[in-house]
Design a protein around this motif. Structure first.
Motif, PDB file in Angstrom:
ATOM      1  N   GLY A  42      35.136  53.897  32.255  1.00 27.28           N
ATOM      2  CA  GLY A  42      34.165  54.384  33.207  1.00 27.28           C
ATOM      3  C   GLY A  42      33.636  53.352  34.176  1.00 27.28           C
ATOM      4  O   GLY A  42      32.738  53.641  34.967  1.00 27.28           O
ATOM      5  N   LYS A  43      34.187  52.143  34.119  1.00 29.98           N
ATOM      6  CA  LYS A  43      33.725  51.079  35.011  1.00 29.98           C
ATOM      7  C   LYS A  43      34.866  50.548  35.865  1.00 29.98           C
ATOM      8  O   LYS A  43      36.040  50.736  35.544  1.00 29.98           O
ATOM      9  N   GLU A  44      34.510  49.870  36.939  1.00 28.10           N
ATOM     10  CA  GLU A  44      35.514  49.264  37.790  1.00 28.10           C
ATOM     11  C   GLU A  44      36.041  47.984  37.146  1.00 28.10           C
ATOM     12  O   GLU A  44      35.366  47.344  36.342  1.00 28.10           O
ATOM     13  N   ARG A  45      37.235  47.619  37.539  1.00 32.34           N
ATOM     14  CA  ARG A  45      37.812  46.375  37.054  1.00 32.34           C
ATOM     15  C   ARG A  45      37.007  45.199  37.604  1.00 32.34           C
ATOM     16  O   ARG A  45      36.615  45.195  38.773  1.00 32.34           O
ATOM     17  N   GLU A  46      36.751  44.195  36.757  1.00 30.64           N
ATOM     18  CA  GLU A  46      35.950  43.063  37.172  1.00 30.64           C
ATOM     19  C   GLU A  46      36.632  41.751  36.812  1.00 30.64           C
ATOM     20  O   GLU A  46      37.379  41.662  35.838  1.00 30.64           O
ATOM     21  N   PHE A  47      36.348  40.757  37.613  1.00 31.23           N
ATOM     22  CA  PHE A  47      36.867  39.417  37.397  1.00 31.23           C
ATOM     23  C   PHE A  47      36.217  38.802  36.163  1.00 31.23           C
ATOM     24  O   PHE A  47      35.011  38.957  35.953  1.00 31.23           O
ATOM     25  N   VAL A  48      37.006  38.086  35.370  1.00 32.45           N
ATOM     26  CA  VAL A  48      36.492  37.407  34.187  1.00 32.45           C
ATOM     27  C   VAL A  48      36.600  35.879  34.339  1.00 32.45           C
ATOM     28  O   VAL A  48      35.621  35.169  34.216  1.00 32.45           O
ATOM     29  N   ALA A  49      37.805  35.413  34.612  1.00 34.67           N
ATOM     30  CA  ALA A  49      38.028  33.967  34.725  1.00 34.67           C
ATOM     31  C   ALA A  49      39.331  33.708  35.450  1.00 34.67           C
ATOM     32  O   ALA A  49      40.239  34.544  35.414  1.00 34.67           O
ATOM     33  N   GLY A  50      39.419  32.549  36.099  1.00 40.56           N
ATOM     34  CA  GLY A  50      40.636  32.180  36.802  1.00 40.56           C
ATOM     35  C   GLY A  50      40.889  30.687  36.702  1.00 40.56           C
ATOM     36  O   GLY A  50      39.966  29.900  36.445  1.00 40.56           O
ATOM     37  N   VAL A  51      42.147  30.310  36.916  1.00 39.69           N
ATOM     38  CA  VAL A  51      42.547  28.898  36.831  1.00 39.69           C
ATOM     39  C   VAL A  51      43.597  28.621  37.894  1.00 39.69           C
ATOM     40  O   VAL A  51      44.454  29.467  38.177  1.00 39.69           O
ATOM     41  N   ASN A  52      43.520  27.427  38.486  1.00 35.71           N
ATOM     42  CA  ASN A  52      44.499  27.092  39.509  1.00 35.71           C
ATOM     43  C   ASN A  52      45.793  26.609  38.866  1.00 35.71           C
ATOM     44  O   ASN A  52      45.918  26.547  37.640  1.00 35.71           O
ATOM     45  N   TRP A  53      46.765  26.270  39.695  1.00 35.25           N
ATOM     46  CA  TRP A  53      48.084  25.898  39.186  1.00 35.25           C
ATOM     47  C   TRP A  53      48.027  24.691  38.249  1.00 35.25           C
ATOM     48  O   TRP A  53      48.628  24.698  37.178  1.00 35.25           O
ATOM     49  N   SER A  54      47.299  23.664  38.646  1.00 35.79           N
ATOM     50  CA  SER A  54      47.283  22.438  37.853  1.00 35.79           C
ATOM     51  C   SER A  54      46.320  22.494  36.676  1.00 35.79           C
ATOM     52  O   SER A  54      46.326  21.609  35.828  1.00 35.79           O
ATOM     53  N   GLY A  55      45.501  23.527  36.631  1.00 34.45           N
ATOM     54  CA  GLY A  55      44.585  23.683  35.501  1.00 34.45           C
ATOM     55  C   GLY A  55      43.285  22.928  35.626  1.00 34.45           C
ATOM     56  O   GLY A  55      42.463  22.963  34.700  1.00 34.45           O
ATOM     57  N   ASP A  56      43.051  22.248  36.735  1.00 38.43           N
ATOM     58  CA  ASP A  56      41.839  21.439  36.873  1.00 38.43           C
ATOM     59  C   ASP A  56      40.751  22.130  37.675  1.00 38.43           C
ATOM     60  O   ASP A  56      39.704  21.529  37.946  1.00 38.43           O
ATOM     61  N   SER A  57      40.972  23.360  38.049  1.00 37.45           N
ATOM     62  CA  SER A  57      39.955  24.137  38.748  1.00 37.45           C
ATOM     63  C   SER A  57      39.866  25.513  38.090  1.00 37.45           C
ATOM     64  O   SER A  57      40.852  26.247  38.032  1.00 37.45           O
ATOM     65  N   THR A  58      38.698  25.837  37.587  1.00 35.09           N
ATOM     66  CA  THR A  58      38.488  27.124  36.933  1.00 35.09           C
ATOM     67  C   THR A  58      37.266  27.816  37.528  1.00 35.09           C
ATOM     68  O   THR A  58      36.405  27.187  38.146  1.00 35.09           O
ATOM     69  N   LYS A  59      37.209  29.116  37.308  1.00 34.73           N
ATOM     70  CA  LYS A  59      36.092  29.920  37.796  1.00 34.73           C
ATOM     71  C   LYS A  59      35.820  30.987  36.763  1.00 34.73           C
ATOM     72  O   LYS A  59      36.753  31.530  36.158  1.00 34.73           O
ATOM     73  N   PRO A 107      41.276  29.271  42.036  1.00 36.34           N
ATOM     74  CA  PRO A 107      41.460  30.690  41.724  1.00 36.34           C
ATOM     75  C   PRO A 107      40.496  31.573  42.521  1.00 36.34           C
ATOM     76  O   PRO A 107      39.364  31.197  42.795  1.00 36.34           O
ATOM     77  N   TYR A 108      40.959  32.748  42.883  1.00 39.82           N
ATOM     78  CA  TYR A 108      40.117  33.728  43.550  1.00 39.82           C
ATOM     79  C   TYR A 108      39.379  34.558  42.499  1.00 39.82           C
ATOM     80  O   TYR A 108      39.803  34.641  41.351  1.00 39.82           O
ATOM     81  N   ALA A 109      38.332  35.223  42.928  1.00 40.13           N
ATOM     82  CA  ALA A 109      37.567  36.080  42.018  1.00 40.13           C
ATOM     83  C   ALA A 109      37.621  37.546  42.422  1.00 40.13           C
ATOM     84  O   ALA A 109      36.827  38.352  41.940  1.00 40.13           O
ATOM     85  N   THR A 110      38.545  37.907  43.304  1.00 42.38           N
ATOM     86  CA  THR A 110      38.638  39.285  43.749  1.00 42.38           C
ATOM     87  C   THR A 110      40.053  39.813  43.578  1.00 42.38           C
ATOM     88  O   THR A 110      41.031  39.091  43.775  1.00 42.38           O
ATOM     89  N   ASP A 111      40.154  41.111  43.244  1.00 38.04           N
ATOM     90  CA  ASP A 111      41.442  41.745  42.954  1.00 38.04           C
ATOM     91  C   ASP A 111      42.486  41.595  44.039  1.00 38.04           C
ATOM     92  O   ASP A 111      43.642  41.291  43.747  1.00 38.04           O
ATOM     93  N   PRO A 112      42.140  41.857  45.303  1.00 37.19           N
ATOM     94  CA  PRO A 112      43.195  41.893  46.332  1.00 37.19           C
ATOM     95  C   PRO A 112      43.934  40.578  46.513  1.00 37.19           C
ATOM     96  O   PRO A 112      45.006  40.558  47.112  1.00 37.19           O
ATOM     97  N   ARG A 113      43.385  39.507  46.015  1.00 38.61           N
ATOM     98  CA  ARG A 113      44.027  38.200  46.169  1.00 38.61           C
ATOM     99  C   ARG A 113      45.184  37.994  45.201  1.00 38.61           C
ATOM    100  O   ARG A 113      45.909  37.013  45.324  1.00 38.61           O
ATOM    101  N   TYR A 114      45.319  38.892  44.256  1.00 40.06           N
ATOM    102  CA  TYR A 114      46.366  38.743  43.248  1.00 40.06           C
ATOM    103  C   TYR A 114      47.468  39.771  43.482  1.00 40.06           C
ATOM    104  O   TYR A 114      47.192  40.955  43.628  1.00 40.06           O
ATOM    105  N   ASP A 115      48.684  39.307  43.505  1.00 43.68           N
ATOM    106  CA  ASP A 115      49.822  40.160  43.823  1.00 43.68           C
ATOM    107  C   ASP A 115      50.524  40.718  42.587  1.00 43.68           C
ATOM    108  O   ASP A 115      51.244  41.716  42.697  1.00 43.68           O
ATOM    109  N   TYR A 116      50.357  40.067  41.452  1.00 50.34           N
ATOM    110  CA  TYR A 116      51.089  40.471  40.257  1.00 50.34           C
ATOM    111  C   TYR A 116      50.104  40.720  39.117  1.00 50.34           C
ATOM    112  O   TYR A 116      49.163  39.945  38.918  1.00 50.34           O
TER     113      TYR A 116
END
Length: 127
Positions: A42-59, A107-116
């Motif tokens: 019953g809720k919209e999809r929400e961002f939880v956590a993200g990590v960049n390629w090298s692993g040194d940037s998280t959100k 990493p982005y925190a919004t759905d449209p930024r992710y392709d897969y």
């Protein structure tokens, strides 16, 4: 193309820990950020956590800061979400996502930024 498969979901009790994994295949030699989203009934999809390629940037989403940890192992083409102190409000289907290849930024925190996207894994926390 990048294919994503999540695993590790399950039923746990309040206060327990759980780690979900995401295995990537296909164009994994490319550079891309990865993230975890979740969707409760019953809720919209929400961002939880993200990590960049090298692993040194998280959100992280504010609701999981201090409890969840995102990481990745590029040698294994995998990303992980370690979830501690789980609460019933964490109950949801957890999805793994990846950006378009050749992206080395944070990493982005919004759905449209992710392709897969993966198919999701259910995490249920009982009180």
């Amino acid at each position: 193309q990048i294919q994503l498969v999540e695993s590790g979901g399950g039923l746990v009790q309040s206060g327990d820990s759980l780690r979900v994994s995401c295995a990537a295949s296909g164009r994994t030699h490319s550079v891309y950020a990865m993230a975890w989203f979740r969707q409760a009934p019953g809720k919209e999809r929400e961002f939880v956590a993200g990590v960049n390629w090298s692993g040194d940037s998280t959100k992280y989403a504010d609701s999981v800061v201090g409890r969840f940890t995102v990481s990745r192992d590029n040698a294994k083409n995998s990303a992980y979400l370690q979830m501690n102190s789980l609460q019933p409000e964490d109950t949801a289907v957890y999805y793994c996502a990846a950006t378009h290849p050749i992206y080395s930024g944070p990493p982005y925190a919004t759905d449209p930024r992710y392709d897969y996207w993966g198919q999701g894994t259910q995490v249920t926390v009982s009180s």
